[in-house]
Design an enzyme around this catalytic site. Structure first.
Site, PDB file in Angstrom:
ATOM      1  N   LYS A  56     -58.275  -9.501 -62.032  1.00  0.00           N
ATOM      2  CA  LYS A  56     -59.254  -8.360 -61.355  1.00  0.00           C
ATOM      3  C   LYS A  56     -60.133  -7.613 -62.414  1.00  0.00           C
ATOM      4  O   LYS A  56     -60.863  -6.871 -61.856  1.00  0.00           O
ATOM      5  CB  LYS A  56     -58.335  -7.522 -60.743  1.00  0.00           C
ATOM      6  CG  LYS A  56     -57.513  -8.048 -59.609  1.00  0.00           C
ATOM      7  CD  LYS A  56     -58.415  -8.312 -58.381  1.00  0.00           C
ATOM      8  CE  LYS A  56     -57.664  -8.737 -57.040  1.00  0.00           C
ATOM      9  NZ  LYS A  56     -58.663  -8.905 -55.806  1.00  0.00           N
ATOM     10  N   SER A 274     -48.745 -14.913 -57.189  1.00  0.00           N
ATOM     11  CA  SER A 274     -49.945 -15.783 -56.419  1.00  0.00           C
ATOM     12  C   SER A 274     -50.512 -16.764 -57.472  1.00  0.00           C
ATOM     13  O   SER A 274     -50.962 -17.759 -56.856  1.00  0.00           O
ATOM     14  CB  SER A 274     -51.079 -14.726 -56.406  1.00  0.00           C
ATOM     15  OG  SER A 274     -51.454 -13.995 -57.394  1.00  0.00           O
TER      16      SER A 274
END
Lengths: 324, 94
Positions: A56, A274
């Site tokens: 991110k 994830s």
């Protein structure tokens, strides 16, 4: 005779924190699926090498820089968004490094590790009712920004093209270069879809034959933080094009948990959930092939998930439990 | 007496779009079984191999049933059950 190891490359010049975003290592996964033929190669981008600890950082940096260039983010303004996870940490990391303060709304059941990291980076947290999930967090931040638009910059990662651009300009070219243009399959989880859309578009420009697999959980509630079930969501991200992926692979939370444990045991890689889901899907793709170069994303490492109970569960589910 | 079970936003589509359902049952487990019998589509999201999935947290009033008696936790009058996704981002709009 003493064993001689390869000497590390000399460090070059002083760098800022922002220079450390991107250019992450591409790891070869060699032990997780020993039954694969040598002609099927599986690689994964070690995104925890970013300074904020996750993929991110790329999107946060590009959205913040884009906001500055377009005059939407000016000195003295606060960065505000609704996020319970890595994007918040990325905003707080980049924000601190650039001198911007950060306000984040999130459900009160965000993990204690995350809240502590965010507070240590100086972020202001607005905690909302857990039952109402991200809905209320999003509403909270939107009404805050609407009341004082000159005080806040709202990047809105789900609808911001700079999120996609970050991966189009960094992750895509890195993977192409690191595989010497040999990549045949790209596998990545869909959250905002920024990683998938940006990287996928760039890779398809290099080679239109590259196969793109999106990864999603098997239902609207699940334990794979940061990704979403596109078929049931009431809010499909504006940056997502449902016609772009060649396929969507659904991964059960239990399979991702099993893979997270297995990657630690057999590869020495402690990754987040994830990331583990991405490897489950990448190995599903790999097992369909007789030759190919598959690349996936290890979104973050396990440090923010170590308090979760699944690490203590027996690992006898092994490969079968991982659905591979 | 009936116990009110509140349903998280993301799962309401499988529960007739209800935000809560009232059910008469002696224990939490029995209440959830009755709920999923009434709304079968809800079942696979809450249970796997007949066990509550690890990312589904169930509270009786303010207490996680893992710290009570699990699914055998008895229900008394005026108790409220809440189903809460374990991860903060785990609903339909994250």
């Amino acid at each position: 005779m003493a064993v001689v190891l390869k000497e590390p490359s000399p460090l070059t010049r002083p760098q800022t924190l922002l220079d450390l975003i991107g250019n992450t290592p591409l790891l070869s996964l060699q032990r997780i699926a020993p039954d694969l033929p040598p002609e099927v190669e599986v690689y994964a981008k070690a995104e925890w090498a970013n300074p904020g600890g996750s993929v991110k950082d790329r999107a946060a940096l590009w959205m913040i820089r884009d906001g500055e260039q377009r005059g939407l983010l000016r000195p003295g303004m606060r960065i505000a968004d609704a996020t319970s996870g890595n994007t918040g940490i990325a905003y707080a990391t980049v924000g601190a490094a650039l001198g911007y303060q950060v306000t984040l709304a999130m459900p009160e059941n965000a993990t204690p590790e995350r809240k502590r990291i965010l507070r240590a980076l100086g972020a202001e947290l607005l905690l909302t009712d857990a039952q109402q999930g991200m809905d209320l967090a999003i509403q909270t931040i939107r009404s805050l920004v609407e009341r004082e638009p000159d005080r806040f910059f709202y990047p809105d990662q789900y609808n911001n093209p700079a999120n996609v651009a970050a991966h189009y300009h960094t992750t895509g070219p890195e993977i192409w270069s690191q595989t010497d243009g040999r990549i045949t399959h790209f596998v990545a989880a869909l959250g905002t879809s920024g990683t998938f859309m940006g990287t996928g578009h760039r890779l398809r420009e290099y080679n239109p034959a590259i196969h793109l697999s999106g990864v999603q959980p098997d239902g609207p509630i699940h334990g794979i933080e940061g990704i979403k079930h596109m078929a049931t969501t009431t809010m499909v991200p504006g940056i997502y094009d449902p016609h772009f992926p060649d396929e969507l692979i659904e991964v059960e939370t239990e399979a991702a948990f099993a893979m997270a444990r297995q990657l630690g045991l057999v590869e020495g890689l402690l990754v987040g959930i994830s990331a583990a889901a991405n490897v489950v899907a990448a190995l599903q793709v790999a097992h369909r092939l007789t030759e190919g170069v598959i690349v996936t994303i290890l979104c973050d490492d396990a440090s923010k998930y170590l308090s979760e109970r699944f690490w203590d569960e027996a690992c006898d589910d092994g490969m079968a439990g991982a659905g591979i | 007496m009936a116990t009110r079970i509140s349903i998280p936003t993301a799962l309401r589509q499988y529960a007739g779009n209800n935000s809560s359902v009232s059910i008469e049952a002696p224990t939490v487990g029995a209440a959830l079984k009755t709920l999923t019998a009434q709304y079968p589509d809800l079942g696979k999201h809450l249970f796997a191999d007949d066990k509550l999935r690890s990312f589904v947290n169930v509270y009786v009033n303010d207490d996680d049933i893992r710290y009570l008696d699990g699914e055998t936790t008895p229900l008394t009058e005026r108790d409220e059950i809440s189903i809460i996704p374990a991860i903060a981002g785990g609903n339909a709009k994250d």
